[in-house]
Design an enzyme around this catalytic site. Structure first.
Site, PDB file in Angstrom:
ATOM      1  CB  SER A  35      43.852  34.765  43.814  1.00 14.57           C
ATOM      2  OG  SER A  35      43.401  33.891  42.783  1.00 14.57           O
ATOM      3  CB  VAL A  93      45.001  34.439  30.953  1.00 18.19           C
ATOM      4  CG1 VAL A  93      45.391  35.141  32.240  1.00 18.19           C
ATOM      5  CG2 VAL A  93      44.719  32.960  31.168  1.00 18.19           C
ATOM      6  CB  SER A 152      55.194  22.121  35.667  1.00 14.00           C
ATOM      7  OG  SER A 152      55.017  20.872  36.311  1.00 14.00           O
ATOM      8  CE1 TYR A 182      50.108  22.678  34.632  1.00 10.39           C
ATOM      9  CE2 TYR A 182      51.762  21.039  35.223  1.00 10.39           C
ATOM     10  CZ  TYR A 182      51.189  22.292  35.396  1.00 10.39           C
ATOM     11  OH  TYR A 182      51.714  23.138  36.335  1.00 10.39           O
ATOM     12  CB  SER A 183      53.693  17.219  30.040  1.00 10.05           C
ATOM     13  OG  SER A 183      53.521  16.592  31.292  1.00 10.05           O
ATOM     14  CB  ALA A 184      51.667  19.307  25.563  1.00 13.11           C
ATOM     15  CE  LYS A 209      52.356  25.333  33.602  1.00 15.24           C
ATOM     16  NZ  LYS A 209      52.234  26.799  33.853  1.00 15.24           N
ATOM     17  CB  ILE A 238      55.164  23.827  45.464  1.00 14.95           C
ATOM     18  CG1 ILE A 238      56.331  23.851  44.462  1.00 14.95           C
ATOM     19  CG2 ILE A 238      55.197  25.053  46.365  1.00 14.95           C
ATOM     20  CD1 ILE A 238      57.712  23.827  45.085  1.00 14.95           C
TER      21      ILE A 238
END
Length: 239
Positions: free
Chosen positions: A10, A60, A137, A150-152, A154, A183
């Site tokens: 979504s 999830v 990312s 977040y970096s870890a 991804k 984006i």
């Protein structure tokens, strides 16, 4: 008709991916957790355009709920295209990051990948055709201040992509990751202004969700049958 599942369907990028896969002839399962009303409108739009789609609602991070939902779906037909797009930001510089922020981001982006992908694997393997596309990312490749969690998550997703690709390559299944840069989404609009983008991106513009979706569509196609285990950047030349 082959079926596809897009987690986080979504959101801005997720919705564009759902539209592209529906246009390509898949019956699309649009996963939503919090964005239920947006997902319902997306289903209506896809149906109005002659496509086929329906909603799946689950968290999830809830492995039991995910397995129960997906096992029931794949009793008669495998889901052969899976786009692991669900992910969250909870940014903070590392010294000030709370444990909950770390675990929450890891849980959605990385554990969510396991929870969703695992119950789909054996039906996909038995069909001897499949496409798993993980949305990573640029932060996984270049890092980003304030996004250690977040970096870890991804970065680990990239490594999982490469390892899983080796395990299932002989079964006609490809596994790849897409690493977007900036984006155009509602999230990026609140983070980057036009001057920031021109300074950071050699192409002097943000990418679009449809450009990411086009890459997903290609990787899901037969034309990409010999591409697996790759982390493909789409970032206007940032890295």
């Amino acid at each position: 008709m082959k079926t596809a599942l897009v987690t986080g369907g979504s959101g801005g990028i997720g919705a564009a991916i759902c539209r592209r896969l529906a246009t390509d002839g898949y019956h699309v399962y649009i996963h939503a957790h919090h964005g239920l009303q947006t997902a319902l409108r997306l289903v209506d739009d896809i149906l109005a355009d002659g496509g086929s789609a329906e909603i799946l609602v689950f968290d999830v991070t809830d492995s039991k709920a995910v397995e129960e939902t997906l096992t029931a779906l794949t009793d008669n037909q495998p889901i052969q295209v899976l786009v692991n797009n669900a992910g969250i930001h909870d940014d903070a510089v590392f010294p000030g990051m709370k444990a909950e922020q770390w675990h929450r981001v890891i849980d959605v982006s990385l554990n969510g990948f396991f929870n969703v992908t695992h119950p789909l694997m054996m039906p996909m393997i038995r069909s001897r055709w499949g496409r798993i596309i993980n949305i990573s990312s640029i932060a996984s490749l270049a890092g980003n201040a304030g996004q250690v969690n977040y970096s870890a998550a991804k970065g680990a997703l990239n490594s999982a992509t490469k390892s899983l690709a080796k395990e299932v390559a002989s079964r006609g299944i490809t596994v790849n990751a897409i690493a977007p840069g900036i984006i155009e989404t509602s999230m990026s609009e609140s983070t980057f202004n036009t001057d920031d983008i021109k300074r950071m991106v050699p192409m002097k513009r943000a990418g679009t969700a449809s450009e990411v979706a086009d890459l997903v569509g290609f990787l899901a196609s037969d034309q990409a049958a010999y591409i697996t285990g790759q982390i493909i950047s789409i970032n206007g030349g940032m890295v």
